[in-house]
Design an enzyme around this catalytic site. Structure first.
Site, PDB file in Angstrom:
ATOM      1  N   ASP A  10       2.453   0.044   0.122  1.00  0.00           N
ATOM      2  CA  ASP A  10       1.722  -0.671  -0.934  1.00  0.00           C
ATOM      3  C   ASP A  10       0.791  -1.672  -0.264  1.00  0.00           C
ATOM      4  O   ASP A  10       1.223  -2.504   0.537  1.00  0.00           O
ATOM      5  CB  ASP A  10       2.728  -1.390  -1.842  1.00  0.00           C
ATOM      6  CG  ASP A  10       2.060  -2.003  -3.069  1.00  0.00           C
ATOM      7  OD1 ASP A  10       2.444  -1.649  -4.191  1.00  0.00           O
ATOM      8  OD2 ASP A  10       1.164  -2.850  -2.902  1.00  0.00           O
ATOM      9  N   ASP A 105      -3.413   1.967  -4.799  1.00  0.00           N
ATOM     10  CA  ASP A 105      -2.978   1.265  -3.579  1.00  0.00           C
ATOM     11  C   ASP A 105      -1.550   1.547  -3.140  1.00  0.00           C
ATOM     12  O   ASP A 105      -1.061   0.910  -2.229  1.00  0.00           O
ATOM     13  CB  ASP A 105      -3.223  -0.248  -3.718  1.00  0.00           C
ATOM     14  CG  ASP A 105      -2.029  -1.004  -4.266  1.00  0.00           C
ATOM     15  OD1 ASP A 105      -1.367  -0.477  -5.175  1.00  0.00           O
ATOM     16  OD2 ASP A 105      -1.775  -2.108  -3.775  1.00  0.00           O
ATOM     17  N   GLU A 106      -0.867   2.505  -3.781  1.00  0.00           N
ATOM     18  CA  GLU A 106       0.496   2.757  -3.308  1.00  0.00           C
ATOM     19  C   GLU A 106       0.861   4.227  -3.373  1.00  0.00           C
ATOM     20  O   GLU A 106       0.335   4.978  -4.189  1.00  0.00           O
ATOM     21  CB  GLU A 106       1.523   1.925  -4.085  1.00  0.00           C
ATOM     22  CG  GLU A 106       1.497   2.152  -5.556  1.00  0.00           C
ATOM     23  CD  GLU A 106       2.590   1.388  -6.301  1.00  0.00           C
ATOM     24  OE1 GLU A 106       3.744   1.360  -5.852  1.00  0.00           O
ATOM     25  OE2 GLU A 106       2.269   0.834  -7.359  1.00  0.00           O
TER      26      GLU A 106
END
Ligand code: DCP
Ligand code: MG
Length: 357
Positions: A10, A105-106
Site C-alpha cells: 500500500d 495504490d494497493e
C-alpha cells in the site's frame, strides 16, 4: 505443501506524495489533496505533515482548513495517479503474475512460488519497496504473511515506508489483540453492533461459536469465525475485475419509517461515492437492496446515461427506487446500495463531482 506467502503493498499518502514529489515547494508541508474548502469539497488524502493536524480522508475540506489554516490545498490529478499505479503494477509483475489490485495504490501479491528462488517474503517485499522508490520516487508499505487478512493488516502497522511480517506462529496471538474494526469488511455500523454484543477485540470474537456468529454476521459468519483464528482461505485473485462498489448496513433494530430509511441511504450515498473515488472508478447503474424482517429480499436498479459522480446525484435516484421496492412502513433489517456498469475515473469526472480550487 508449504505455507502460502502473501504480500500486501500500500503506497504511503499516495496522491499527496505524488503532489509533493512533483512540486518541491510542497515537500515538508501539510498538503491536502481534494476539493475546494470554500465550496463543499472533500479531502481525498493528505500528506503525513497534514495528518498531525488531525486531517484525514473523507473529511470536509472546510473542516480541514479550520484544523490547519496553513495547509496547502491541491486539486487531484487522476491521470498522473493512474500512470504511477500502472508503473507499480509493472514492478509487481517482476515478482509474480498473481497480483490482485484493490485500488490505484494497493494490491495483494501471492509470491509463494518465488520463495525457493528469492529466500523469504521479507526479502521480496524489501526488494519491491526499493524498486518502487527507485522507479517512482515514492515510498510504499508492505505487510507479509501467510494469508490476505494478516498481510493487509500488516501493511498498515508500520506506515510510512513500513515492512511488517507476521509468521504462522505469531498469527493467532496477533489476531487476538486486534480491535474489531481492523478485521476485513467491518465498518463503523457493524463495529457498533459488535460492541453491543461485548465484542471489542479478536480475543472477544474467539469466544463465540459459529452458530452464534451466524446470528450476527449471517452468510459471512464462517469468514469471521476463521479470521478470529487467523485463518483466511481467500486466494489472491489475479484478473479479478471489479464489477461493482457497494455499501450496506444491517440494523440492530428494524427500521420502518421511510424518513429514517432515506437518512440512512443519504449517508450510504456519500460513503459510496467516496469509495468509488478511492478505488478510482465511476458507475452508471445504481441498485438498491432491501431485506425485510422476514428475510425476504428485493433489489431495484436504475441506469443513467452518464456516470454518477456526485453523492447528491446518486441520492436523487433513491426515493423512486425505494418507492418501487414497496418499503412503505414495512420493517426492514438491511439496506444497501451499489453502483455498477463501472469505468475508471478521470479528471473530467472528478471536476464534475466536486468543486475545485
Ligand atoms: N482516497 C480517496 N478518498 C478516501 C480514501 C482514499 O480519494 N476516502 C484516495 C487518496 C489516497 C488513495 O485513495 O491517496 C489511497 O488510499 P489510502 O487509504 O491507501 O490512503 P493513502 O495512500 O493516502 O495514505 P496511507 O499512507 O494511509 O495509505
Ligand atoms: Mg495508501
Amino acid at each position: 505443501m508449504s505455507m502460502p506467502c502473501i504480500i500486501h503493498i500500500d503506497m504511503d499518502a499516495f496522491y499527496a506524495s505524488i503532489e509533493q514529489r512533483d512540486n518541491p515547494k510542497l515537500q515538508g508541508k501539510p498538503v491536502i489533496v481534494g476539493g475546494d474548502p470554500h465550496q463543499r469539497g472533500v479531502v481525498a488524502t493528505c500528506s503525513y505533515e497534514a495528518r498531525e493536524f488531525g486531517i484525514h480522508s473523507a473529511m470536509s475540506s472546510a473542516h480541514a482548513k479550520r484544523k490547519c489554516p496553513q495547509g496547502v490545498f491541491v486539486r487531484p490529478r487522476f491521470e498522473v495517479y493512474k500512470q504511477v499505479s500502472q508503473q507499480i503494477r509493472e514492478i509487481f509483475l517482476h515478482y509474480t503474475p498473481i497480483i490482485e489490485p484493490l485500488s490505484l495504490d494497493e494490491a495483494y501479491l501471492d509470491v509463494s512460488s518465488q520463495l525457493p528462488v528469492r529466500g523469504s517474503g521479507n526479502l521480496i517485499a524489501k526488494d519491491i519497496k526499493q524498486r518502487i522508490r527507485r522507479e517512482t520516487g515514492l515510498t510504499a508499505s508492505a505487510g507479509v504473511s501467510y494469508n490476505k487478512l494478516l498481510a493487509k493488516i500488516g501493511s498498515d502497522k508500520d506506515k510510512p515506508d513500513g515492512l511488517f511480517y507476521i509468521s504462522e506462529k505469531e498469527g493467532p496471538e496477533f489476531v487476538k489483540l486486534l480491535r474489531i474494526r481492523e478485521f476485513f469488511g467491518i465498518g463503523p455500523a457493524t463495529e457498533e453492533r459488535l460492541h453491543a454484543y461485548g465484542i471489542y477485540t479478536g480475543a472477544d470474537l474467539l469466544m463465540w461459536t459459529l452458530d452464534e456468529l451466524q446470528a450476527i454476521f449471517g452468510k459471512s459468519a464462517s469468514f469471521y469465525y476463521e479470521a478470529a483464528r487467523a485463518i483466511d482461505r481467500r486466494p489472491v485473485e489475479a484478473h479479478r475485475e471489479r464489477k461493482s462498489v457497494s455499501v450496506e448496513d444491517t440494523f440492530k433494530q428494524d427500521v420502518d419509517k421511510v424518513d429514517a430509511m432515506l437518512a440512512i441511504l443519504k449517508r450510504q450515498c456519500e460513503t459510496l461515492i467516496t469509495d468509488c473515488v478511492r478505488i478510482g472508478v465511476v458507475g452508471k447503474t445504481v441498485t438498491l437492496k432491501v431485506k425485510f424482517n422476514d428475510f425476504s429480499q428485493v433489489t431495484r436498479s436504475i441506469s443513467c446515461a452518464s456516470y454518477l459522480t456526485a453523492s447528491s446525484e446518486l441520492y436523487s435516484l433513491i426515493p423512486q427506487l425505494l418507492e418501487s421496492a414497496r418499503v412503505k412502513d414495512l420493517p426492514i433489517r438491511l439496506l444497501g446500495i451499489a453502483v455498477s456498469n463501472l469505468n475508471t475515473i478521470d479528471d473530467a469526472d472528478w471536476r464534475q463531482q466536486m468543486p475545485l480550487l
